[in-house]
Scaffold this motif. Structure first.
Motif, PDB file in Angstrom:
ATOM      1  N   PHE A 178       0.831  -1.205   0.000  1.00 61.93           N
ATOM      2  CA  PHE A 178       0.000   0.000   0.000  1.00 61.93           C
ATOM      3  C   PHE A 178       0.865   1.254   0.000  1.00 61.93           C
ATOM      4  O   PHE A 178       0.653   2.171  -0.808  1.00 61.93           O
ATOM      5  N   LEU A 179       1.854   1.303   0.897  1.00 64.25           N
ATOM      6  CA  LEU A 179       2.719   2.483   0.988  1.00 64.25           C
ATOM      7  C   LEU A 179       3.530   2.674  -0.290  1.00 64.25           C
ATOM      8  O   LEU A 179       3.667   3.792  -0.788  1.00 64.25           O
ATOM      9  N   LYS A 180       4.050   1.580  -0.816  1.00 71.44           N
ATOM     10  CA  LYS A 180       4.850   1.666  -2.051  1.00 71.44           C
ATOM     11  C   LYS A 180       4.004   2.155  -3.215  1.00 71.44           C
ATOM     12  O   LYS A 180       4.431   3.036  -3.992  1.00 71.44           O
ATOM     13  N   SER A 181       2.802   1.613  -3.335  1.00 76.20           N
ATOM     14  CA  SER A 181       1.911   1.991  -4.433  1.00 76.20           C
ATOM     15  C   SER A 181       1.489   3.448  -4.327  1.00 76.20           C
ATOM     16  O   SER A 181       1.540   4.204  -5.302  1.00 76.20           O
ATOM     17  N   ARG A 182       1.086   3.878  -3.141  1.00 77.61           N
ATOM     18  CA  ARG A 182       0.621   5.256  -2.971  1.00 77.61           C
ATOM     19  C   ARG A 182       1.762   6.258  -3.137  1.00 77.61           C
ATOM     20  O   ARG A 182       1.554   7.355  -3.653  1.00 77.61           O
ATOM     21  N   PHE A 183       2.954   5.879  -2.711  1.00 86.63           N
ATOM     22  CA  PHE A 183       4.104   6.776  -2.863  1.00 86.63           C
ATOM     23  C   PHE A 183       4.424   6.997  -4.337  1.00 86.63           C
ATOM     24  O   PHE A 183       4.633   8.124  -4.775  1.00 86.63           O
ATOM     25  N   SER A 184       4.443   5.903  -5.109  1.00 85.24           N
ATOM     26  CA  SER A 184       4.849   6.015  -6.511  1.00 85.24           C
ATOM     27  C   SER A 184       3.742   6.588  -7.388  1.00 85.24           C
ATOM     28  O   SER A 184       4.008   7.353  -8.322  1.00 85.24           O
ATOM     29  N   LYS A 185       2.476   6.249  -7.098  1.00 89.94           N
ATOM     30  CA  LYS A 185       1.381   6.628  -7.987  1.00 89.94           C
ATOM     31  C   LYS A 185       0.727   7.973  -7.645  1.00 89.94           C
ATOM     32  O   LYS A 185       0.127   8.599  -8.506  1.00 89.94           O
ATOM     33  N   ILE A 186       0.830   8.393  -6.394  1.00 87.12           N
ATOM     34  CA  ILE A 186       0.143   9.618  -5.982  1.00 87.12           C
ATOM     35  C   ILE A 186       1.102  10.638  -5.373  1.00 87.12           C
ATOM     36  O   ILE A 186       1.161  11.791  -5.810  1.00 87.12           O
ATOM     37  N   LEU A 187       1.847  10.226  -4.346  1.00 87.51           N
ATOM     38  CA  LEU A 187       2.657  11.193  -3.604  1.00 87.51           C
ATOM     39  C   LEU A 187       3.765  11.795  -4.457  1.00 87.51           C
ATOM     40  O   LEU A 187       3.964  13.021  -4.456  1.00 87.51           O
ATOM     41  N   MET A 188       4.495  10.971  -5.203  1.00 85.99           N
ATOM     42  CA  MET A 188       5.573  11.487  -6.040  1.00 85.99           C
ATOM     43  C   MET A 188       5.056  12.416  -7.130  1.00 85.99           C
ATOM     44  O   MET A 188       5.582  13.522  -7.303  1.00 85.99           O
ATOM     45  N   PRO A 189       4.017  12.018  -7.900  1.00 87.24           N
ATOM     46  CA  PRO A 189       3.463  12.968  -8.883  1.00 87.24           C
ATOM     47  C   PRO A 189       2.975  14.266  -8.235  1.00 87.24           C
ATOM     48  O   PRO A 189       3.152  15.350  -8.794  1.00 87.24           O
ATOM     49  N   PHE A 190       2.376  14.153  -7.057  1.00 89.45           N
ATOM     50  CA  PHE A 190       1.890  15.337  -6.337  1.00 89.45           C
ATOM     51  C   PHE A 190       3.030  16.297  -6.010  1.00 89.45           C
ATOM     52  O   PHE A 190       2.940  17.509  -6.247  1.00 89.45           O
ATOM     53  N   LEU A 191       4.126  15.763  -5.498  1.00 88.16           N
ATOM     54  CA  LEU A 191       5.275  16.594  -5.134  1.00 88.16           C
ATOM     55  C   LEU A 191       5.937  17.192  -6.378  1.00 88.16           C
ATOM     56  O   LEU A 191       6.291  18.375  -6.397  1.00 88.16           O
ATOM     57  N   ILE A 192       6.090  16.373  -7.402  1.00 89.07           N
ATOM     58  CA  ILE A 192       6.735  16.853  -8.636  1.00 89.07           C
ATOM     59  C   ILE A 192       5.930  17.973  -9.264  1.00 89.07           C
ATOM     60  O   ILE A 192       6.461  19.031  -9.629  1.00 89.07           O
ATOM     61  N   TRP A 193       4.609  17.780  -9.369  1.00 87.88           N
ATOM     62  CA  TRP A 193       3.787  18.805 -10.012  1.00 87.88           C
ATOM     63  C   TRP A 193       3.600  20.023  -9.129  1.00 87.88           C
ATOM     64  O   TRP A 193       3.392  21.142  -9.637  1.00 87.88           O
ATOM     65  N   SER A 194       3.678  19.861  -7.821  1.00 91.33           N
ATOM     66  CA  SER A 194       3.671  21.026  -6.933  1.00 91.33           C
ATOM     67  C   SER A 194       4.871  21.918  -7.226  1.00 91.33           C
ATOM     68  O   SER A 194       4.755  23.156  -7.279  1.00 91.33           O
ATOM     69  N   LEU A 195       6.020  21.310  -7.450  1.00 92.82           N
ATOM     70  CA  LEU A 195       7.230  22.073  -7.790  1.00 92.82           C
ATOM     71  C   LEU A 195       7.123  22.699  -9.177  1.00 92.82           C
ATOM     72  O   LEU A 195       7.539  23.845  -9.392  1.00 92.82           O
ATOM     73  N   VAL A 196       6.571  21.939 -10.140  1.00 92.51           N
ATOM     74  CA  VAL A 196       6.409  22.470 -11.503  1.00 92.51           C
ATOM     75  C   VAL A 196       5.551  23.727 -11.486  1.00 92.51           C
ATOM     76  O   VAL A 196       5.899  24.760 -12.085  1.00 92.51           O
ATOM     77  N   SER A 247       8.488   7.288 -15.996  1.00 92.95           N
ATOM     78  CA  SER A 247       7.492   8.345 -16.180  1.00 92.95           C
ATOM     79  C   SER A 247       6.283   8.163 -15.261  1.00 92.95           C
ATOM     80  O   SER A 247       5.550   9.117 -15.003  1.00 92.95           O
ATOM     81  N   GLY A 248       6.091   6.951 -14.757  1.00 92.34           N
ATOM     82  CA  GLY A 248       4.983   6.696 -13.843  1.00 92.34           C
ATOM     83  C   GLY A 248       5.080   7.495 -12.560  1.00 92.34           C
ATOM     84  O   GLY A 248       4.071   7.732 -11.893  1.00 92.34           O
ATOM     85  N   PHE A 249       6.294   7.928 -12.199  1.00 83.68           N
ATOM     86  CA  PHE A 249       6.458   8.766 -11.012  1.00 83.68           C
ATOM     87  C   PHE A 249       6.009  10.205 -11.282  1.00 83.68           C
ATOM     88  O   PHE A 249       5.798  10.969 -10.353  1.00 83.68           O
ATOM     89  N   ILE A 250       5.907  10.563 -12.559  1.00 84.36           N
ATOM     90  CA  ILE A 250       5.481  11.912 -12.935  1.00 84.36           C
ATOM     91  C   ILE A 250       3.985  11.932 -13.208  1.00 84.36           C
ATOM     92  O   ILE A 250       3.257  12.777 -12.695  1.00 84.36           O
ATOM     93  N   ILE A 251       3.527  10.983 -14.017  1.00 82.73           N
ATOM     94  CA  ILE A 251       2.101  10.845 -14.322  1.00 82.73           C
ATOM     95  C   ILE A 251       1.748   9.366 -14.329  1.00 82.73           C
ATOM     96  O   ILE A 251       2.192   8.621 -15.211  1.00 82.73           O
ATOM     97  N   PRO A 252       0.978   8.906 -13.349  1.00 84.88           N
ATOM     98  CA  PRO A 252       0.579   7.492 -13.331  1.00 84.88           C
ATOM     99  C   PRO A 252      -0.531   7.225 -14.338  1.00 84.88           C
ATOM    100  O   PRO A 252      -1.496   7.983 -14.413  1.00 84.88           O
ATOM    101  N   VAL A 253      -0.367   6.176 -15.122  1.00 83.73           N
ATOM    102  CA  VAL A 253      -1.387   5.773 -16.089  1.00 83.73           C
ATOM    103  C   VAL A 253      -1.768   4.326 -15.793  1.00 83.73           C
ATOM    104  O   VAL A 253      -0.954   3.424 -15.983  1.00 83.73           O
TER     105      VAL A 253
END
Length: 374
Positions: free
Chosen positions: A88-106, A345-351
């Motif tokens: 659960f933690l691994k999936s949520r980190f890679s699919k939601i948290l990382m894209p959230f942080l990256i796009w917050s910076l963008v 790229s899944g760390f940026i935008i999960p599909v």
């Protein structure tokens, strides 16, 4: 395994894959519609046209529908495969948290460049990210992340159909009670508790997603057997939303009526699927939008922001709003497709992948035959 059993399993696989992507597509279209019309509003000296106002207000179902889908996906996974904290933690980190942080910076870089928003101290910048304030749409991802903190406990307490209904009832009371909540506390904590980012305001929609997951087969069976009735229900709810904003003025996606409207609208949308799936020209784009919905959600405000900063004023007409909507969707889809060629790229935008199992392929073959004969 008998043919009857195989058919039932195939139907389950097909329903999970296609109806949820279908619901995602409509949520995505609604959210993009809200932001396209809002951008048009600001580009025209904060003036609404009746058409853009209509689209903006009708689209206010979109974000709450995404909350329902988020809850559905979490609880459906537990229902099918159980819960394992590490996964659960691994999936949520890679699919939601990382894209959230990256796009917050963008988006922080974009506002720094175009709006001259100087960077604050480290705590201020961190608070902005955690509150989803790096750009106007990221607050919802912050809400989803908050729900992840309580989900491991929730899924352990409510693991049967009856208990899921109990959870939904409790969540309904919480969301109702926290509507317009004012904690009377000053400072950062008080601002957070009174903000739209405070998750308890939204908890019922996540809980209804759980109800949808645990009663999925029954709901799909009931709704898809009555597509025309479900279409009528969706139109009635939409008409009610128009009456609501005409009477009360501008409404938000957190309005109390959504506590009733959203569950009904989600079930109605699922039931409409058999009608629209017959039309390949509609079905194919909706499946693609549903599959790319998370990426479109993250990207489309950037596209609109660049439009607002670079597109000449004379293009911002009401007649161009549908073209602008189509352009935003098309650019977002192309951006996601190109990005998928980049490693990690899944760390940026999960599909999410639509799995082409043997059963799913058989189901699609039957579906295509039905479409051709219709």
């Amino acid at each position: 395994m008998s043919a009857q059993s195989t058919g039932a399993t195939s139907k389950k696989s097909r329903n999970y894959i296609f109806e949820i992507h279908f619901l995602r597509a409509f949520a995505c279209i609604a959210v993009v519609g809200v932001h396209v019309t809002a951008t048009h509003y600001y580009a025209n000296e904060q003036t609404w046209h009746w058409f853009t106002y209509f689209l903006n207000q009708l689209g206010r179902f979109g974000t709450t529908t995404f909350a329902v889908i988020s809850g559905f996906l979490l609880f459906y996974q537990v229902k099918r495969k159980g819960f394992e904290m590490g996964s659960f933690l691994k999936s949520r980190f890679s699919k939601i948290l990382m894209p959230f942080l990256i796009w917050s910076l963008v988006y922080r870089v974009l506002t720094y460049h175009y709006d001259n928003q100087a960077a604050g101290d480290l705590w201020e910048e961190l608070k902005k990210i955690l509150m989803g304030e790096s750009f106007y749409h990221l607050y919802f991802v912050a809400i989803v992340v908050q729900f992840y903190f309580i989900f491991p406990f929730i899924q352990k307490l409510f693991r049967t159909k009856t208990l899921m209904l109990v959870f939904a009832f409790i969540a309904l009371i919480i969301s109702y009670k926290f509507f317009g909540f004012n904690p009377g506390i000053e400072g950062a904590l008080g601002e957070f508790l009174a903000s739209k980012t405070f998750m308890p305001i939204w908890v019922f929609y996540f809980a209804f997603g759980g109800v949808l997951a645990y009663f999925w087969e029954e709901i799909v069976r009931f709704a898809t057997k009555r597509p025309w009735q479900m279409l009528a229900l969706a139109l009635i709810i939409s008409a009610g939303a128009v009456v609501e904003y005409k009477v009360t003025g501008q409404v938000s996606n957190r309005r109390l009526t959504n506590l009733i409207n959203l569950p009904l609208l989600c079930i109605a949308t699922i039931g409409i699927y058999p009608l629209l799936s017959k039309w390949r020209v509609i079905n194919k784009p909706l499946k693609l939008i549903g599959q790319y919905s998370m990426g479109i959600y993250l990207i489309h405000p950037m596209i609109l922001y660049l439009f607002a900063n670079h597109m000449p004023k004379h293009y911002w007409t009401v007649a161009n709003v549908p073209l602008m909507f189509a352009a935003v969707m098309l650019i977002a889809v192309l951006f996601i497709r190109i990005l998928q060629f980049i490693p990690l790229s899944g760390f940026i935008i999960p599909v999410p992948k639509i799995k082409k199992s043997k059963r799913t392929v058989q189901s699609e073959f039957v579906e295509n035959k039905v479409q051709k004969s219709a």
